[in-house]
Structure formats: structure tokens, C-alpha cells
Design an enzyme around this catalytic site. Structure first.
Site, PDB file in Angstrom:
ATOM      1  N   LYS A 130       0.807  -1.127  -0.012  1.00  0.00           N
ATOM      2  CA  LYS A 130      -0.026   0.060   0.001  1.00  0.00           C
ATOM      3  C   LYS A 130       0.825   1.053  -0.147  1.00  0.00           C
ATOM      4  O   LYS A 130       1.956   1.237   0.474  1.00  0.00           O
ATOM      5  CB  LYS A 130      -0.883  -0.075   1.143  1.00  0.00           C
ATOM      6  CG  LYS A 130      -2.164   0.883   1.128  1.00  0.00           C
ATOM      7  CD  LYS A 130      -3.227   0.007   0.550  1.00  0.00           C
ATOM      8  CE  LYS A 130      -4.263   0.926   0.399  1.00  0.00           C
ATOM      9  NZ  LYS A 130      -5.601   0.007   0.003  1.00  0.00           N
ATOM     10  N   GLY A 169      -5.783   2.599  -7.291  1.00  0.00           N
ATOM     11  CA  GLY A 169      -6.229   3.551  -6.667  1.00  0.00           C
ATOM     12  C   GLY A 169      -6.846   3.202  -5.265  1.00  0.00           C
ATOM     13  O   GLY A 169      -6.748   2.057  -4.717  1.00  0.00           O
ATOM     14  N   ASP A 170      -7.164   4.233  -4.478  1.00  0.00           N
ATOM     15  CA  ASP A 170      -7.920   4.046  -3.048  1.00  0.00           C
ATOM     16  C   ASP A 170      -8.405   5.371  -2.783  1.00  0.00           C
ATOM     17  O   ASP A 170      -8.762   6.074  -3.765  1.00  0.00           O
ATOM     18  CB  ASP A 170      -6.812   3.489  -2.088  1.00  0.00           C
ATOM     19  CG  ASP A 170      -7.326   3.189  -0.859  1.00  0.00           C
ATOM     20  OD1 ASP A 170      -7.560   1.877  -0.673  1.00  0.00           O
ATOM     21  OD2 ASP A 170      -7.292   3.932   0.254  1.00  0.00           O
TER      22      ASP A 170
HETATM   23  P1  NDP Z   1     -13.059   7.420  -2.828  1.00  0.00           P
HETATM   24  O1  NDP Z   1     -11.831   8.593  -2.493  1.00  0.00           O
HETATM   25  O2  NDP Z   1     -13.675   7.273  -4.052  1.00  0.00           O
HETATM   26  O3  NDP Z   1     -14.395   7.721  -1.705  1.00  0.00           O
HETATM   27  C1  NDP Z   1     -14.290   7.839  -0.314  1.00  0.00           C
HETATM   28  C2  NDP Z   1     -15.587   8.315   0.213  1.00  0.00           C
HETATM   29  O4  NDP Z   1     -15.169   7.934   1.881  1.00  0.00           O
HETATM   30  C3  NDP Z   1     -15.894   9.681  -0.201  1.00  0.00           C
HETATM   31  O5  NDP Z   1     -17.202   9.698   0.106  1.00  0.00           O
HETATM   32  C4  NDP Z   1     -15.279  10.471   1.231  1.00  0.00           C
HETATM   33  O6  NDP Z   1     -15.753  11.528   1.572  1.00  0.00           O
HETATM   34  C5  NDP Z   1     -15.370   9.448   2.320  1.00  0.00           C
HETATM   35  N1  NDP Z   1     -14.381   9.722   3.213  1.00  0.00           N
HETATM   36  C6  NDP Z   1     -13.104   9.516   3.107  1.00  0.00           C
HETATM   37  N2  NDP Z   1     -12.313   9.735   4.251  1.00  0.00           N
HETATM   38  C7  NDP Z   1     -13.423   9.945   5.420  1.00  0.00           C
HETATM   39  C8  NDP Z   1     -13.434  10.129   6.616  1.00  0.00           C
HETATM   40  N3  NDP Z   1     -12.445  10.294   7.467  1.00  0.00           N
HETATM   41  N4  NDP Z   1     -14.829   9.990   7.214  1.00  0.00           N
HETATM   42  C9  NDP Z   1     -15.830  10.076   6.590  1.00  0.00           C
HETATM   43  N5  NDP Z   1     -15.762   9.723   5.395  1.00  0.00           N
HETATM   44  C10 NDP Z   1     -14.473   9.799   4.552  1.00  0.00           C
HETATM   45  O7  NDP Z   1     -12.373   6.197  -2.097  1.00  0.00           O
HETATM   46  P2  NDP Z   1     -12.882   4.423  -2.324  1.00  0.00           P
HETATM   47  O8  NDP Z   1     -14.266   4.497  -2.639  1.00  0.00           O
HETATM   48  O9  NDP Z   1     -11.830   4.021  -3.460  1.00  0.00           O
HETATM   49  O10 NDP Z   1     -12.440   4.000  -1.178  1.00  0.00           O
HETATM   50  C11 NDP Z   1     -13.374   3.946   0.208  1.00  0.00           C
HETATM   51  C12 NDP Z   1     -12.971   2.836   1.128  1.00  0.00           C
HETATM   52  O11 NDP Z   1     -12.794   1.541   0.282  1.00  0.00           O
HETATM   53  C13 NDP Z   1     -11.423   2.808   1.660  1.00  0.00           C
HETATM   54  O12 NDP Z   1     -11.510   2.264   2.998  1.00  0.00           O
HETATM   55  C14 NDP Z   1     -10.421   2.055   0.604  1.00  0.00           C
HETATM   56  O13 NDP Z   1      -9.485   1.749   1.551  1.00  0.00           O
HETATM   57  C15 NDP Z   1     -11.597   0.830   0.434  1.00  0.00           C
HETATM   58  N6  NDP Z   1     -11.369   0.217  -0.778  1.00  0.00           N
HETATM   59  C16 NDP Z   1     -11.283   0.591  -2.046  1.00  0.00           C
HETATM   60  C17 NDP Z   1     -11.117  -0.218  -2.985  1.00  0.00           C
HETATM   61  C18 NDP Z   1     -10.779   0.504  -4.441  1.00  0.00           C
HETATM   62  O14 NDP Z   1     -10.838  -0.375  -5.389  1.00  0.00           O
HETATM   63  N7  NDP Z   1     -10.978   1.750  -4.583  1.00  0.00           N
HETATM   64  C19 NDP Z   1     -10.693  -1.708  -2.882  1.00  0.00           C
HETATM   65  C20 NDP Z   1     -11.023  -2.228  -1.760  1.00  0.00           C
HETATM   66  C21 NDP Z   1     -11.133  -1.377  -0.507  1.00  0.00           C
HETATM   67  P3  NDP Z   1     -15.378  12.944   0.746  1.00  0.00           P
HETATM   68  O15 NDP Z   1     -16.119  12.851  -0.616  1.00  0.00           O
HETATM   69  O16 NDP Z   1     -15.860  14.087   1.647  1.00  0.00           O
HETATM   70  O17 NDP Z   1     -13.800  12.857   0.404  1.00  0.00           O
HETATM   71  O1  2IT Z   2      -7.843  -1.726  -0.674  1.00  0.00           O
HETATM   72  C1  2IT Z   2      -7.534  -2.347  -1.846  1.00  0.00           C
HETATM   73  O2  2IT Z   2      -7.715  -3.631  -1.949  1.00  0.00           O
HETATM   74  C2  2IT Z   2      -7.475  -1.493  -3.030  1.00  0.00           C
HETATM   75  N1  2IT Z   2      -7.450  -0.249  -2.751  1.00  0.00           N
HETATM   76  C3  2IT Z   2      -7.389  -1.944  -4.490  1.00  0.00           C
HETATM   77  C4  2IT Z   2      -6.085  -2.358  -4.712  1.00  0.00           C
HETATM   78  C5  2IT Z   2      -5.838  -2.819  -6.079  1.00  0.00           C
HETATM   79  O3  2IT Z   2      -4.682  -3.126  -6.463  1.00  0.00           O
HETATM   80  O4  2IT Z   2      -6.485  -2.967  -6.902  1.00  0.00           O
END
Ligand code: NDP
Ligand code: 2IT
Length: 451
Positions: A130, A169-170
Site C-alpha cells: 500500500k 487507486g484508493d
Molecule cells: P473514494 O475516495 O472514491 O471515496 C471515499 C469516500 O469516503 C468519500 O465519500 C469520502 O468523502 C469518504 N471519506 C473519506 N475519508 C473519510 C473520513 N475520514 N470520514 C468520513 N468519510 C470519509 O475512495 P474509495 O471508494 O476508493 O475507498 C473507500 C474505502 O474502500 C477505503 O477504505 C478504501 O481503502 C477501500 N477500498 C477501496 C478499493 C478500491 O478499489 N477503490 C478496494 C478495496 C477497498 P469525501 O467525498 O468528503 O472525501
Molecule cells: O484496498 C484495496 O484492495 C484497493 N485499494 C485496491 C487495490 C488494487 O490493487 O486494486
């Protein structure tokens, strides 16, 4: 071989905390895995002798660097960049990049540790990593984000490679950022290879990578319900977040006949009693990814309840899908969900529930899928993006849809295999995911000897 010192769980955690001070998120993630793994390996001497868990809990390496860039007013700005390469026993390092002011070593170590087990659960050959930066994408122009991404990649590129380490991404890193990062990698190295996933379809991306994490999280819930002869249709669903994972979880819930009554962002949550339908969801995706606005605007546009500074867990619902960030369900909120009759929780975000809250869900015998199982669909499709890039081919969307469904079902079944209570029918998916994820990495490490 030396005789191993058989420490117990408490001694192990005390040592970990001593060696890694001030890293609460990392301690929390390791404890969750260690609690289950210690039981499992109690009678398996080789895992003790080879100190497997202790070794997985020390990253292979952590890369930290300065990222300088110039803002639109000509000011020099400085951020920190990181990559935590946790473990590459079963494949190249793989895991997302997070851009958020909260990013620090503790958070990235927890995420890289979790990723190691998650990637193992997918069944694909990927190690765990990460990275990211404390850069805040909010309020920055596209040009500022581009210059930041280019500067970050100027250092990071030397640590990456299609067979070495493949980020994605994340939080704060979506299609726009991946484009800038890949563009700079290609420019620096003059190589067009699958060194990032989540790329645009025009330049080596995979069908359904965008949707995969959210869809997979809902498939996991569907499989847990199916085991109890139930389904999502007609259920009230609480979803948090409004980013990549949350919006595609919501889309899949709608496709399966569920009702989405909440979404949130870092400023508050919306409670839409009539349900967020496809049209409203399209508005939210545009609001968040194109206009980069606040959910409050959605509440105004559609005249629904908005709760500033709060999270959705006080709203009564049948199913909960935390899809925002770590520790977004406190122990008290977990108890509120249970007392409001919530039946199942599937975690789209990484480690969204506090440790005691996780225990409360299992003690109350909820259908509870922890993040490393429930959100593995995203990285699984990333793994398949890597395969497509290596073969220089793009598979058909339907093939990937079917593969995602199959991979999530396999993860569900592996959790049942290792998490079903002896003599009963309840499945502890936390235990199942931890043990199933651990075994493959541990056995590969044993094969390598002491390295
Ligand atoms: P995005 O940046 O697309 O969206 C994040 C969302 O969560 C936004 O709505 C954001 O609000 C909100 N958010 C972020 N920080 C906080 C906080 N401290 N308190 C409250 N709300 C918060 O990210 P993702 O959707 O990609 O990721 C969301 C979660 O999923 C994370 O935990 C990530 O690690 C996990 N994840 C993501 C994967 C992926 O493929 N993208 C894969 C597996 C897990 P705002 O719009 O105000 O910033
Ligand atoms: O937390 C996760 O699994 C991710 N943000 C996606 C990782 C990836 O390599 O697609």
C-alpha cells in the site's frame, strides 16, 4: 532448527507494540489476524518454528520520500510520499495508493498488512502493498493534481514494475490520478506495461475494474444471505461513503432489488427514506467524480434529510455496507446497529469497524463479512487487469462479470470452510478469512526457508 519460543497472543502483541510504537491502526489490524491465527497454529509447530506471523508483521521494506510540486500560484509545496511493500511471497506487490491528509506510516502499514491476506484470498498470485501521500486532492485544480502525480511518480517509478509492484487507486486516487501517474511512468521509462491498475479503457484498463469492489461487497452479502435462504430484495440498506466503492455497492444493491436509504461523505450523511434510485445515484456519481462537490448539494437538490457531521449508523436498516474509511463504525455504533435489528454487515472499506465492534457483530451472530474478504473483488479484477496487460488482450465484459461473481463466491466458501463453528451452523467470517488468507502466504514462506 532452533527450538521456537512459544509466545502467547498477549506476549506477541506486547512485543509488536514495543517494536512499533504509536501505530494504533497497525496494532489493530495485526491483532485481528493474530487472534485467529494463534488458535489455528496452536498445534502446528512449523508455523511457530519459522516465526511466520512475526515475519509477516514486518514489511519487506518501506519507501518514504519527499514530493515537491508547484501550485497554481507558483508556491512550492511539499508532501510526503510512501510505499509499504509488505510481502511478496505469493506474487508481485499489489495494492492501492491513498491520497489523504490523514495518511501516515501506521495507516499504510495496516493497509499493506491487510492487503497481504486479502490478495491471498482472491486465489490470484499477488503480494501485499500500500502507498500514497498526505496530499489533499480536495480544492486542487486538475493541473495541480497532475503536477503532484508527476512528481510523486518521478521517485516512485524506480520501485515499481509489472513483476515487482503494481499500485492502483484508493481514497483520493481515482481514474484521473491513475491517468496522470501512468502517463508519467511511461514517459520516464519509455515502457508501456501493466504497472498500474484501474487504468482507462483506452490505455490498458480492464472492464468492470471501476465497479468491482462495490459489486463484490454486495455479492459477499448475497452469498451470506443465500446460505440462510434469504436475499437482498426488499431489504433496507445503509451505505456509507459516496466514492468509488460506495456508489457501485449502491448500484448493485439496486440491481438486486434492495433499497439504499443512506450515503455519506466526510462532512455528513443523507437519509433518503424513499430510497436512492438509479437516477439519483447517477446524479451523485457525477457530483462526486466530475463536479467534485459535497453530498449536502444532493440533499438540497432532492429535498432529503442531511445530517452534518454524523454517520449513518443510527438509522434503522436491515443491512449495512460501510464503504468510506477505517474505524467509521465505533463500538457504540456497532451496538446501535445490532439493537436496531441489523441482520448483516459487509465491509467495502478497509477495517471500518473498531475491534470491539467487530466482536459485538460476531457475538450477536450477525452475518458479518470483514473487509479483507468483502472488498477483495476490486483487487481481484486488478489481478485480472495485470493478466490482460501481460497477454496484450482485453477480455469481454461478461467474462469479467462472471469471473468476479465466481471469485467472490469462492472467497465466501473459503471463509465458511475455515470459519464454521464446530458442531453448529454459524460462520465466523472474520476467523475464516484470516485463516484462509494466512495459510497460502505462510506455506509459501515456509517453502523459501529463512529469507
Ligand atoms: P473514494 O475516495 O472514491 O471515496 C471515499 C469516500 O469516503 C468519500 O465519500 C469520502 O468523502 C469518504 N471519506 C473519506 N475519508 C473519510 C473520513 N475520514 N470520514 C468520513 N468519510 C470519509 O475512495 P474509495 O471508494 O476508493 O475507498 C473507500 C474505502 O474502500 C477505503 O477504505 C478504501 O481503502 C477501500 N477500498 C477501496 C478499493 C478500491 O478499489 N477503490 C478496494 C478495496 C477497498 P469525501 O467525498 O468528503 O472525501
Ligand atoms: O484496498 C484495496 O484492495 C484497493 N485499494 C485496491 C487495490 C488494487 O490493487 O486494486
Amino acid at each position: 532448527m532452533a527450538v521456537s519460543d512459544h509466545v502467547n497472543l498477549e506476549q506477541f502483541m506486547a512485543g509488536l507494540k514495543r517494536r512499533n510504537p504509536n501505530e494504533p491502526e497497525f496494532h489493530q489490524a495485526v491483532y485481528e489476524v493474530a487472534a485467529n491465527v494463534f488458535d489455528y497454529i496452536a498445534d502446528k509447530e512449523i508455523y511457530h518454528e519459522m516465526q511466520i506471523l512475526r515475519r509477516i508483521a514486518v514489511p519487506d521494506r518501506i519507501i518514504m520520500f519527499r514530493v515537491c510540486w508547484e501550485d497554481d500560484n507558483g508556491n512550492i509545496r511539499v508532501n510526503k510520499g510512501y510505499r509499504v511493500q509488505n510481502n511478496n511471497s505469493i506474487g508481485p506487490y499489489k495494492g492501492g495508493l491513498r491520497f489523504d491528509p490523514s495518511v501516515n506510516v501506521s495507516i499504510l502499514k495496516f493497509l499493506a498488512f491487510e492487503q497481504t491476506f486479502k490478495n491471498s484470498l482472491t486465489g490470484l498470485p499477488m503480494g501485499g502493498a500500500k502507498g500514497g501521500s498526505d496530499f489533499n486532492v480536495k480544492g486542487k485544480s486538475d493541473n495541480e493534481v497532475m503536477r503532484f502525480c508527476q512528481s510523486l511518480m518521478t521517485e516512485l517509478h524506480r520501485h515499481l514494475g509489472e513483476d515487482i509492484d503494481v499500485p492502483a487507486g484508493d481514497i483520493g486516487v481515482g481514474a484521473r490520478e491513475i491517468g496522470y501517474l501512468f502517463g508519467q511512468y511511461k514517459r520516464l521509462t519509455n515502457r508501456f506495461v501493466g504497472v498500474l491498475t484501474g487504468k482507462g479503457m483506452e490505455y490498458g484498463g480492464s472492464p468492470i475494474r471501476t465497479e468491482a469492489t462495490g459489486y463484490g461487497t454486495v455479492y459477499m452479502m448475497q452469498d451470506m444471505l443465500k446460505r440462510n435462504r434469504e436475499d437482498i430484495e426488499g431489504k433496507n440498506c445503509l451505505v456509507s461513503g459516496s466514492g468509488n466503492v460506495a456508489t457501485y455497492a449502491a448500484e448493485k444493491i439496486l440491481q438486486l432489488g434492495g433499497k439504499v436509504v443512506t450515503l455519506s461523505d466526510s462532512a455528513g450523511f443523507v437519509y433518503d427514506k424513499n430510497g436512492i434510485n438509479e437516477e439519483k445515484l447517477a446524479y451523485i456519481i457525477d457530483l462526486k467524480t466530475v463536479r467534485r462537490g459535497r453530498l449536502e448539494e444532493y440533499a438540497r437538490e432532492y429535498d432529503v434529510e442531511y445530517h452534518a457531521g454524523e454517520r449513518p449508523w443510527q438509522v434503522p436498516g436491515d443491512l449495512a455496507f460501510p464503504c468510506a474509511t477505517q474505524n467509521e463504525i465505533s463500538t457504540a455504533e456497532a451496538r446501535t446497529l445490532i439493537s436496531n435489528g441489523c441482520q448483516g454487515v459487509s465491509e467495502g472499506a478497509n477495517m471500518p469497524t473498531e475491534a470491539e465492534g467487530m466482536k459485538a457483530f460476531t457475538d450477536a451472530r450477525l452475518l458479518y463479512a470483514p473487509s479483507k474478504a468483502a472488498n477483495a473483488g476490486g483487487v481481484a479484477i486488478s489481478g485480472l487487469e495485470m493478466s490482460q496487460n501481460s497477454a496484450r488482450i482485453t477480455w469481454k465484459e461478461q467474462e469479467l462479470q462472471d469471473l468476479l461473481r465466481e471469485i467472490m463466491e469462492n472467497i465466501h466458501d473459503r471463509c465458511v470452510e475455515y470459519g464454521k463453528e464446530p458442531g453448529g451452523d454459524y460462520v465466523d467470517y472474520v476467523k475464516g478469512a484470516n485463516i484462509a488468507g494466512f495459510i497460502k502466504v505462510a506455506d509459501a514462506m515456509i517453502a523459501y526457508g529463512v529469507v
